[in-house]
Design a protein around this motif. Structure first.
Motif, PDB file in Angstrom:
ATOM      1  N   HIS A 107       0.822  -1.204   0.000  1.00  0.00           N
ATOM      2  CA  HIS A 107       0.000   0.000   0.000  1.00  0.00           C
ATOM      3  C   HIS A 107       0.861   1.260   0.000  1.00  0.00           C
ATOM      4  N   PHE A 146      -0.698   5.515   1.599  1.00  0.00           N
ATOM      5  CA  PHE A 146      -1.694   5.685   0.542  1.00  0.00           C
ATOM      6  C   PHE A 146      -2.443   7.009   0.681  1.00  0.00           C
ATOM      7  N   GLU A 160      -8.396   1.690   0.373  1.00  0.00           N
ATOM      8  CA  GLU A 160      -7.705   1.178  -0.810  1.00  0.00           C
ATOM      9  C   GLU A 160      -7.670  -0.346  -0.800  1.00  0.00           C
TER      10      GLU A 160
END
Length: 470
Positions: A107, A146, A160
């Protein structure tokens, strides 16, 4: 042996109010902006809204297999998600950046990104470390999280999901049907993908590039009634067309225009104004252009894309060239003598309130085998409150057998074709979810067929070896 590594990210929830200027990101409906979204990315978005229109149907296979006991936490439809250009850019960039640097699935960005990455990508920067990373190198650690990455692209972060790049059905159901050990109705590291897809976010951007698929979520909501539409598979002589409709009411016209001829579509998921339409159509070889042509319940015309047309086998997903609207595109809906069902143009003449269903005569009526007893649909052969006739209630220890009140014991339960499935252990709130299949009020085999299709889809996804999602 199959390897399923699951991890997803979500920020703490807040009131789902869109940023005041978020509609400015949607000047048109469906036309790619600077190449965003691609066919693949658009279809993943379709799958999200298809699931949100009827979560119980899309989760049935997973629940019944025992893989996602928390699936019962989504008993009702959820609002469709709108598309966000900045989320889409951030998502595809991350997929490209992970691929170009070879750092694997994560991520966090594989490096600290240059502050003007939004200006560079996708123009002069392809996501490689030389142009995307401060100092021109990637250490595969210590990069932007992220949330800060999305902020660099002008997007407000919510959550996400990441997976490999592959068939969009396989990728989507790897997220939605991921294994979970608990039925607790809350986001966790086990069920995070599912809860991001079916959560409180209102907008989405999908990025498919190199070896990865990324979903980035934020707040807001759809800005158009025809939210997103696409075909599947990407090429072939026969394809399925899907489109997400989100409004206060069902449309009066629902068609797909293929090469200038409009064909009515039918509802696959959802009810009323929150539905996904589908139609399977033979298109043959060569290049074919299409668009979705709808009308609101008040007769206002809606089109997706609003200009130009999408392509099948054309070498490009969208063209600015206009698509003719010929036969069927100006269909006149007719509901004369109908209180429900199809209006002849893919739209609806109305919805029936449960337990009433739409009969073959297009009237709201009790299901076959039952009678309307002051609003209750009763089986006069077995209903102890309406035995033989409406209002004739059996008393004491009497049972209703073949339309007569009797003290004889009820018939052997083994002759009853109804099946109760109690999912209470998977409901953290302790609510009793008794789901009945094959009851007299259901179309013959209706629920088992939906369940079978779901099970096949689930097994298809779970049999893919060594795929990763985070």
């Amino acid at each position: 042996m199959y390897l399923w590594i699951t991890l997803s990210l979500a920020l703490p929830a807040h009131a789902a109010s869109p940023d005041p200027d978020w509609p400015d990101l949607f000047p048109v409906a469906g036309e790619p902006q600077n190449g965003f979204p691609s066919w693949y990315e658009r279809f993943i978005h379709v799958m999200v809204n298809r699931s949100r229109a009827d979560p119980p149907v899309d989760l049935a296979a997973c629940i019944n297999s025992g893989a996602c006991p928390d699936g019962v936490c989504f008993p009702t439809p959820l609002p469709a998600m709108g598309w966000d250009y900045n989320l889409a850019r951030a998502a595809r960039f991350h997929a490209a950046n992970l691929t170009a640097t070879g750092c694997g699935m994560m991520h966090n960005s594989p490096c600290q990104l240059v502050s003007n990455i939004s200006d560079l990508y996708p123009g002069s920067c392809d996501g490689s470390a030389a142009c995307a990373c401060s100092g021109g190198t990637a250490s595969c650690s210590g990069g932007n999280d992220f949330a800060s990455r999305l902020s660099l692209f002008g997007a407000s972060p919510r959550a996400e999901n990441i997976a490999w790049l592959g068939d969009p059905f396989d990728v989507f159901y790897a997220w939605l049907h991921e294994n979970t050990s608990t039925g607790t109705c809350a986001w966790s590291m086990e069920n995070g993908h599912r809860w991001n897809i079916l959560g409180d976010a209102g907008t989405i951007g999908v990025g498919g590039q190199g070896g990865y698929t990324v979903q980035d979520f934020s707040y807001g909501g759809p800005s158009t009634k025809l939210v997103v539409g696409a075909h599947y598979p990407e090429s072939g002589s026969s394809v399925d067309f899907y489109v997400s409709w989100y409004d206060t009411a069902a449309p009066s016209l629902a068609t797909v225009d293929v090469d200038g001829t409009c064909t009515p579509m039918t509802v696959e998921r959802g009810t009323g104004g929150n539905v996904v339409y589908k139609i399977t159509q033979a298109v043959g070889a060569g290049c074919h252009r299409y668009a979705f042509v709808f009308k609101t319940s008040g007769g206002t015309r809606e089109r997706f894309p609003s200009t130009g047309a999408f392509g099948i086998g054309c070498g490009e997903d969208w063209t600015v060239d206009p698509l003719a609207e010929g036969a069927g595109c100006d269909c006149t809906p007719s509901c004369d003598g109908r209180s429900c069902g199809d209006n002849g143009c893919g739209g609806s003449c109305g919805e029936c309130t449960a337990p009433l269903t739409c009969s073959i005569a297009f009237a709201c009526a009790c299901p076959t085998g039952t009678e309307d007893c002051s609003g209750a649909c009763a089986d006069l052969q077995t209903d102890e409150a309406h035995c033989g006739t409406c209002g004739n209630a059996c008393t004491g220890q009497q049972n209703c057998i073949s339309g007569e009140c009797s003290t004889d014991p009820e018939p052997d339960a083994g002759t009853d074709t109804d099946t109760d499935v109690d999912h209470e252990p998977g409901n953290a709130k302790g609510d009793d979810c008794s789901c009945r299949a094959g009851t007299s009020g259901s179309p013959a085999g209706g629920f088992p067929i939906l369940l079978l299709l779901g099970v096949l889809g689930f097994l298809r996804v779970r049999s893919l070896p060594r795929r990763r999602t985070i």
